[in-house]
Design a protein around this motif. Structure first.
Motif, PDB file in Angstrom:
ATOM      1  N   ARG A 172       0.790  -1.164  -0.175  1.00 27.77           N
ATOM      2  CA  ARG A 172       0.007  -0.186   0.035  1.00 27.77           C
ATOM      3  C   ARG A 172       0.780   1.382  -0.002  1.00 27.77           C
ATOM      4  O   ARG A 172       0.582   2.188  -0.528  1.00 27.77           O
ATOM      5  N   GLN A 173       2.041   1.378   0.649  1.00 25.92           N
ATOM      6  CA  GLN A 173       2.835   2.279   0.839  1.00 25.92           C
ATOM      7  C   GLN A 173       3.547   2.473  -0.386  1.00 25.92           C
ATOM      8  O   GLN A 173       3.607   3.747  -0.889  1.00 25.92           O
ATOM      9  N   TRP A 174       3.934   1.647  -1.158  1.00 24.81           N
ATOM     10  CA  TRP A 174       4.548   1.708  -2.461  1.00 24.81           C
ATOM     11  C   TRP A 174       3.842   2.303  -3.599  1.00 24.81           C
ATOM     12  O   TRP A 174       3.973   3.132  -4.194  1.00 24.81           O
ATOM     13  N   ALA A 175       2.454   1.810  -3.464  1.00 17.14           N
ATOM     14  CA  ALA A 175       1.385   2.340  -4.483  1.00 17.14           C
ATOM     15  C   ALA A 175       1.088   3.579  -4.106  1.00 17.14           C
ATOM     16  O   ALA A 175       1.088   4.488  -5.216  1.00 17.14           O
ATOM     17  N   SER A 176       0.998   4.087  -3.055  1.00 18.38           N
ATOM     18  CA  SER A 176       0.618   5.524  -2.650  1.00 18.38           C
ATOM     19  C   SER A 176       1.744   6.519  -2.892  1.00 18.38           C
ATOM     20  O   SER A 176       1.583   7.449  -3.786  1.00 18.38           O
ATOM     21  N   GLN A 177       3.051   6.036  -2.888  1.00 16.78           N
ATOM     22  CA  GLN A 177       4.278   6.933  -3.075  1.00 16.78           C
ATOM     23  C   GLN A 177       4.364   6.716  -4.568  1.00 16.78           C
ATOM     24  O   GLN A 177       4.896   7.853  -5.110  1.00 16.78           O
ATOM     25  N   THR A 178       3.828   5.827  -5.483  1.00 15.91           N
ATOM     26  CA  THR A 178       3.911   6.053  -6.692  1.00 15.91           C
ATOM     27  C   THR A 178       2.797   7.040  -7.379  1.00 15.91           C
ATOM     28  O   THR A 178       3.095   7.389  -8.436  1.00 15.91           O
TER      29      THR A 178
END
Length: 253
Positions: A172-178
């Motif tokens: 979820r963090q990787w997706a949001s950061q992208t």
């Protein structure tokens, strides 16, 4: 860990027929991913789309049925996979893109990128998320399933090796950061019940999911594996579990 992509391709290529029969968990994951996609984006209009890691078409069948008019771009690291799609006889436009999805170019202006049970083989999932984001139109959807840390936990504890799986929160963090908006994200566990530890090894071989390294087994290592698995995980009836930990994400650019 660095994954031997050539070994992954070879083992899936050799075992596609048995994968189609034996990969019951992956089939159910594809069903869940497809239903989650349709629930999260019921009004989604797909003109151009890509599926990554088609395998024998568990997810592909759902996608082609849901979006029959779309122009489809289908990828797999194992070229033998494409014949499974040819046998479907789909009348629409289909383009095949063989190769490693981390390195091949993606078509531009995609409305949807989907992938079921494939990205766990990637060396750099954040880079994949960015690559998919760049290929999607504004408002486009990335629908993906992968696996979490409890996947094959029994084997990893006994052999002290295996794939490294990110947690749902990390994904979820990787997706949001992208730059994605998270429409849907959930994970669950499923345990297959098998007869013996050797049945676990047979199941893994028949589904082709043993591509992290070449493994040499002998009588002693097999006996040790059998004893350790039984000692740690057999239930009172002698049944043997094998854990899967699927994760589904529906993301919007």
């Amino acid at each position: 860990m660095n994954i031997d992509k050539q070994l992954v391709s070879q083992r899936f290529g050799r075992n596609l027929a048995t994968y189609h029969e034996q990969a019951v968990v992956q089939r159910d994951i594809a069903d869940t991913l497809a239903s989650s996609l349709l629930a999260a984006s019921p009004a989604l209009h797909i003109r151009r789309a890509m599926e990554i890691g088609i395998g024998t078409g568990f997810l592909t069948r759902h996608l082609l049925a849901a979006c029959p008019e779309a122009e489809w771009h289908l990828n797999d690291i194992t070229p033998e996979a494409f014949r499974w799609i040819d046998e479907l006889g789909h009348p629409g436009a289909i383009h095949y893109h063989p190769g490693d999805a981390e390195t091949i170019p993606y078509p531009e202006s995609l409305d949807l990128i989907a992938s079921a049970s494939a990205v766990q083989w990637f060396d750099d999932i954040p880079a994949f998320l960015a690559k998919a984001h760049a290929a999607l139109v504004p408002g486009g959807i990335l629908a993906v399933s992968t696996f979490g840390p409890e996947n094959f936990v029994e084997i990893r504890h006994i052999l002290n090796r295996g794939l490294e799986y990110p947690t749902l929160e990390t994904l979820r963090q990787w997706a949001s950061q992208t730059g994605y908006r998270i429409l849907h994200a959930h994970g669950w566990t499923r345990r297959l019940t098998l007869g013996t530890p050797l049945d676990v090894l047979r199941h893994i071989k028949k589904t082709g999911v043993n591509g992290t390294r070449s493994e040499t087994w002998n009588r002693r290592t097999l006996a040790d594996f059998h004893t350790n698995y039984n000692t740690r995980y057999a239930d009172p009836e002698g049944n043997i579990p094998l854990s899967y930990h699927p994760i589904v994400l529906i993301l919007q650019k």
